[in-house]
Structure formats: structure tokens, C-alpha cells
Design a protein around this motif. Structure first.
Motif, short mmCIF file in Angstrom:
data_model
loop_
_atom_site.label_atom_id
_atom_site.label_comp_id
_atom_site.label_asym_id
_atom_site.label_seq_id
_atom_site.Cartn_x
_atom_site.Cartn_y
_atom_site.Cartn_z
N GLY A 70 -13.10 -54.16 18.69
CA GLY A 70 -14.09 -55.15 18.28
C GLY A 70 -15.17 -54.57 17.39
N PHE A 71 -15.64 -53.38 17.70
CA PHE A 71 -16.78 -52.86 16.96
C PHE A 71 -16.41 -51.78 15.95
CE2 PHE A 71 -18.76 -54.94 20.50
CZ PHE A 71 -19.83 -55.54 19.90
N HIS A 74 -13.94 -53.49 13.54
CA HIS A 74 -14.57 -54.70 13.00
C HIS A 74 -13.73 -55.96 13.20
CE1 HIS A 74 -17.70 -52.24 11.22
NE2 HIS A 74 -16.75 -51.43 10.81
N LYS A 76 -14.27 -58.16 15.32
CA LYS A 76 -15.16 -59.24 15.74
C LYS A 76 -15.65 -60.06 14.54
CE LYS A 76 -19.21 -56.29 15.56
NZ LYS A 76 -19.26 -56.39 14.15
N ASP A 77 -15.49 -59.52 13.34
CA ASP A 77 -15.98 -60.19 12.13
C ASP A 77 -15.04 -61.31 11.71
OD1 ASP A 77 -18.00 -58.33 12.16
OD2 ASP A 77 -17.01 -57.00 10.72
#
Length: 108
Positions: A70-71, A74, A76-77
Motif C-alpha cells: 500500500g505505501f 503506492h 493505495k493511489d
């Protein structure tokens, strides 16, 4: 004009994404370290039930994967739906293969 205001498509301005900054990355890095320490402590304690330790390690691993993807990757974008769908399909196929292998080894 700030970068977080929405402008009409044909106004001649380029749309820019807001920069996240290092704060979120530092928090996620600390979360990753804490999850790793919890998993390590469960195994290093020695007095922990083996079944509980295995379940805890699996839960920590799944949380760690979600945080990493997720981070750091990326996902989550916006605009990452197709890679997420393909990864979920891969996880489903791998999980099916693992379950079927275990079935063939232990129950046949």
C-alpha cells in the motif's frame, strides 16, 4: 492557486498531485519495524504455544504485505486497480495450488 484545488479540464492549467512528504513514510516505516519486532518477540520468547506463534506470524506477515504494497509500492493511489486485480488473482492461484498440494500430500 494551490495544488489541492480542482480546476476545470480545459482551463490551461496543469493538474499536479499533492506531495505526501516524508511524514507518512516515517510512520509506515516505524509500523513495519513494530510488526517485525512483535513477530520476532513471539518466536524468541520460547514459552509461547507453537500454534499461537505460527498464527501470529501469519497475521503479522499479511499485515506487513498490505503495508508494504500500500505505501511503498503506492498501490493505495488512484489508477492502480489493474495491478491490484492481477496480484489478487495471483494470490488466489498460489493459494489454490498450496491448498491442493496439502490436500494431495496429507489426505490421499
Amino acid at each position: 492557486m494551490t495544488t489541492d484545488q480542482h480546476l476545470p479540464e480545459n482551463d490551461g492549467y496543469k493538474h499536479r498531485h499533492r506531495h505526501e512528504g516524508p511524514q507518512r513514510h516515517i510512520v509506515v516505516f516505524i509500523l513495519s519495524i513494530v510488526l517485525t519486532l512483535i513477530a520476532f518477540a513471539a518466536v524468541a520468547a520460547g514459552g509461547v504455544n507453537a500454534t499461537f506463534a505460527i498464527i501470529l506470524l501469519l497475521v503479522m506477515a499479511v499485515i506487513q504485505v498490505i503495508v508494504q504494497m500500500g505505501f511503498w509500492m503506492h498501490l493505495k493511489d488512484k489508477g492502480h486497480l489493474i495491478p491490484i486485480i492481477f496480484m489478487l488473482g495471483g494470490f488466489f492461484a498460489a493459494g489454490t495450488c498450496i491448498i491442493m498440494s496439502l490436500y494431495w500430500v496429507w489426505w490421499n
